[in-house]
Design a protein around this motif. Sequence first.
Motif, mmCIF file in Angstrom:
data_model
loop_
_atom_site.group_PDB
_atom_site.id
_atom_site.type_symbol
_atom_site.label_atom_id
_atom_site.label_comp_id
_atom_site.label_asym_id
_atom_site.label_seq_id
_atom_site.Cartn_x
_atom_site.Cartn_y
_atom_site.Cartn_z
ATOM 1 N N PRO A 1 0.831 -1.211 0.000
ATOM 2 C CA PRO A 1 0.000 0.000 0.000
ATOM 3 C C PRO A 1 0.863 1.259 0.000
ATOM 4 O O PRO A 1 1.971 1.276 0.535
ATOM 5 C CB PRO A 1 -0.810 -0.116 1.288
ATOM 6 C CG PRO A 1 0.021 -0.999 2.171
ATOM 7 C CD PRO A 1 0.724 -1.958 1.264
ATOM 8 N N LYS A 2 0.331 2.305 -0.618
ATOM 9 C CA LYS A 2 1.017 3.594 -0.669
ATOM 10 C C LYS A 2 0.576 4.442 0.515
ATOM 11 O O LYS A 2 -0.606 4.715 0.687
ATOM 12 C CB LYS A 2 0.689 4.316 -1.977
ATOM 13 C CG LYS A 2 1.433 5.629 -2.154
ATOM 14 C CD LYS A 2 1.122 6.257 -3.504
ATOM 15 C CE LYS A 2 1.908 7.541 -3.712
ATOM 16 N NZ LYS A 2 1.634 8.156 -5.035
ATOM 17 N N ALA A 3 1.558 4.853 1.322
ATOM 18 C CA ALA A 3 1.247 5.665 2.496
ATOM 19 C C ALA A 3 0.972 7.100 2.069
ATOM 20 O O ALA A 3 1.819 7.751 1.461
ATOM 21 C CB ALA A 3 2.397 5.620 3.489
ATOM 22 N N SER B 1 -0.763 13.856 -0.066
ATOM 23 C CA SER B 1 0.626 13.735 -0.526
ATOM 24 C C SER B 1 1.244 12.452 0.012
ATOM 25 O O SER B 1 0.901 11.996 1.108
ATOM 26 C CB SER B 1 1.437 14.939 -0.078
ATOM 27 O OG SER B 1 1.515 14.999 1.330
ATOM 28 N N PRO B 2 2.159 11.811 -0.741
ATOM 29 C CA PRO B 2 2.814 10.593 -0.248
ATOM 30 C C PRO B 2 3.709 10.895 0.939
ATOM 31 O O PRO B 2 4.358 11.944 0.996
ATOM 32 C CB PRO B 2 3.620 10.107 -1.456
ATOM 33 C CG PRO B 2 3.837 11.327 -2.292
ATOM 34 C CD PRO B 2 2.622 12.173 -2.093
ATOM 35 N N ILE C 1 -3.190 -1.797 8.030
ATOM 36 C CA ILE C 1 -4.081 -2.292 6.979
ATOM 37 C C ILE C 1 -3.376 -3.434 6.261
ATOM 38 O O ILE C 1 -2.142 -3.592 6.357
ATOM 39 C CB ILE C 1 -4.453 -1.180 5.983
ATOM 40 C CG1 ILE C 1 -3.209 -0.686 5.250
ATOM 41 C CG2 ILE C 1 -5.128 -0.016 6.693
ATOM 42 C CD1 ILE C 1 -3.541 0.238 4.110
ATOM 43 N N PRO C 2 -4.118 -4.277 5.504
ATOM 44 C CA PRO C 2 -3.502 -5.420 4.815
ATOM 45 C C PRO C 2 -2.458 -4.980 3.783
ATOM 46 O O PRO C 2 -2.502 -3.876 3.252
ATOM 47 C CB PRO C 2 -4.698 -6.111 4.154
ATOM 48 C CG PRO C 2 -5.885 -5.656 4.924
ATOM 49 C CD PRO C 2 -5.579 -4.265 5.377
ATOM 50 N N ILE D 1 -4.062 1.993 -0.686
ATOM 51 C CA ILE D 1 -3.703 3.218 0.024
ATOM 52 C C ILE D 1 -3.649 2.935 1.517
ATOM 53 O O ILE D 1 -4.531 2.267 2.070
ATOM 54 C CB ILE D 1 -4.710 4.356 -0.258
ATOM 55 C CG1 ILE D 1 -4.763 4.668 -1.757
ATOM 56 C CG2 ILE D 1 -4.318 5.611 0.532
ATOM 57 C CD1 ILE D 1 -3.452 5.192 -2.330
ATOM 58 N N GLU D 2 -2.605 3.473 2.158
ATOM 59 C CA GLU D 2 -2.475 3.360 3.606
ATOM 60 C C GLU D 2 -2.533 4.763 4.202
ATOM 61 O O GLU D 2 -1.558 5.520 4.124
ATOM 62 C CB GLU D 2 -1.156 2.690 3.984
ATOM 63 C CG GLU D 2 -0.984 2.477 5.481
ATOM 64 C CD GLU D 2 0.280 1.696 5.808
ATOM 65 O OE1 GLU D 2 0.382 1.189 6.926
ATOM 66 O OE2 GLU D 2 1.169 1.606 4.928
#
Length: 691
Positions: free
Chosen positions: A218-220, A248-249, A281-282, A287-288
């Motif tokens: 996942p993308k934080a 924003s990342p 999250i999994p 998205i995280e």
Amino acid sequence: KGVAVNREISTLRSASGILQEAKLNQDLIKLIRRLQSLGYAQVSVRCSSDQKQSIFSTSLGVNSSRQLDIWSTDVNRYRCYRVIPDHQERYQRQLLTLLVEFHLGKRTRLNFVDFYPFDQTMDEQTIDEKIDLLKGLELVDDLALPITQAGFSQDKLNLLTNFLLSFLKGQGYLRAQIRPYCQLKVNKASLSKEKICDLEDLYGEVIERVSFKAELGPKAEVNGLIIHGQLLTQEELLRREVLLWSGSPLSADAILLSQSNLRGLGLFRSVNIKPIGLGQIPQDALIEPVTLVLNVEENLPWLLDSYLGLRLTDQTVSNELKGLNLLYTSALTIRHRNVQGKGWELGGGVSHDNLLLNPTDIEGDNASWAVGPFFKNPRLFNSYAQLFTELVFEQGLSGQRTSYLQRLRGKGTLSYNFYNLSFPRRWGQGLTFELELEARLERQRPLARYSERRAFTEATPSFNIAPTLVYDQRDNPIHPTRGFYLTAGLDFLGSQDLFKGIVSYKETLSAQWVGAWFKKQLLFVPSLKFGAVQSQLSDAQLTMSNADFLFTAGGDGVIYPVRGYPASVINTCTIAKRSQDLCETLSNEFTPNPSDLVNFAGRTVFNMSVEARFPSFLVNQLWLAGFADIGTVSENLSRFDTQRLYPSIGAGVRYLLPGQVPLRFDIAYPLRETAFSTQSLAYHFNFFYVL
């Protein structure tokens, strides 16, 4: 020579040489790692073969049961030599011949590193970092072309993998995993199937291609900012300094720069940004969401600064006082650092310096005063532009110590740091633009001659507009050990003659480069300054408008220092001119004329300094230095010639105070006489380095 505990050789005392087993172990480890980096993964070392073992047993009395012919890579556990103790008699030496043999084994090689598809989304800065990494690993040449048959090792593979992991984490993929794949050449036209790189299985092979695949996870992404601890500061100011916003990342670099921005405001005792919600999250989620928690602890808004001390200063060109003078120095400043919670700074201050032995002479050449209010806005119009304004009445020597002045000036400085604009790229790091506007009402008098103190001229109004571009790539501006510094500026002078269409301006250029050798134990620092004035006005008219608009050189702690000479003695007056009475412009009248204030300043200047710095090895933070300075001043650029060059050489001591602030003492000797000084030693005691 003697060897200290930290293995540094002392050149100031004589002793027998000492063989240090730990140091030799380090050298062997470095050799082994170097050979491993070249692809020799199973390199090993031994002290000697069977035939040479008898040499050790006979000459050193080594137990014959000790096996010196075993190949090993663990030099810390496997001792194949021993330290010879120093002989009691100083004139007798025991010498050891150390025999070391290396077994290289097979070499693992690589032809090409493929970063596709990751390099498709890299910015220019990251691509440059990738190329620098490949060059450092000796996998590409200076043209960034692959080096065929390059040595390859597990350490190099790990560095390539970590580089990609760092890139992905900067994009917000904090749980990303990278797997490297290797391919061999089957024939001229085809490669083998991709297999996860196992360099033990590929020992001695020629790897045709290394590629990488990623499990991103996942993308934080930032979904909020929680602020704790602010009492007076407006929340809007805090959110403006944080370079992460909703959507924003999450980036570690952005967090560090945000904390640096907040600390740079000077409002907080501590700043900490911490992400919460990671890993909840999994792994297969897209998205995280991450929440940032900003904790700050504010400083007290009111600040009172004061100091009282002593300092040594060079004397100006004068007939009554020469050499170094001891002055007392004092200052008092009060400021509010967070007006209305917006980070504005408002305050005022007063300072005074004078001769310690003559404090009652408040208008002497060494007496200086300054008093006035100031205002600072670190974020003008909610941008990263900084505004600093001040209104000051000051009395004292001019910047080049050529006259004594009284002036009232209002000054505004607008500066902009491009690093925040360029982030996450780094092209703007150290790049700053400054625009200075100053209006002044100034009157001057010549320096005292033979105890005669002359009257001030009439006050002259003028103003300056000075844009400056600064590019500072030094690792530390106070005690630099590598990098360079470059500044270029224009200074437009406005006076009553501006209404006649006469424009006067000054061009200046300063540069410094810092090179380091022997693990930063030897620093080589050349510096260069150049300036030129363009104007149709006379020297007297320019000087009456601004005492420091024209150039002189010489002295220390001045704009153009040459440490072997007194301040401002390098000017347009040469020995030949003075012998013909062409330099005596001082009139006999007590009321000064404009020509009295010219002091032979020129319209062009060249100033260069070269300094070598190295630690003393005797006292911690105590450095020694040798230097050479040179300066020349002429009426205009066409008058430059070698006869006007005034060089000096010298040596000095630098003690680095806490915070790496150099306290220095220099002794310099001029290699030529000037029209106002003879060849004699000059002494300087000062803070900070010469630039």
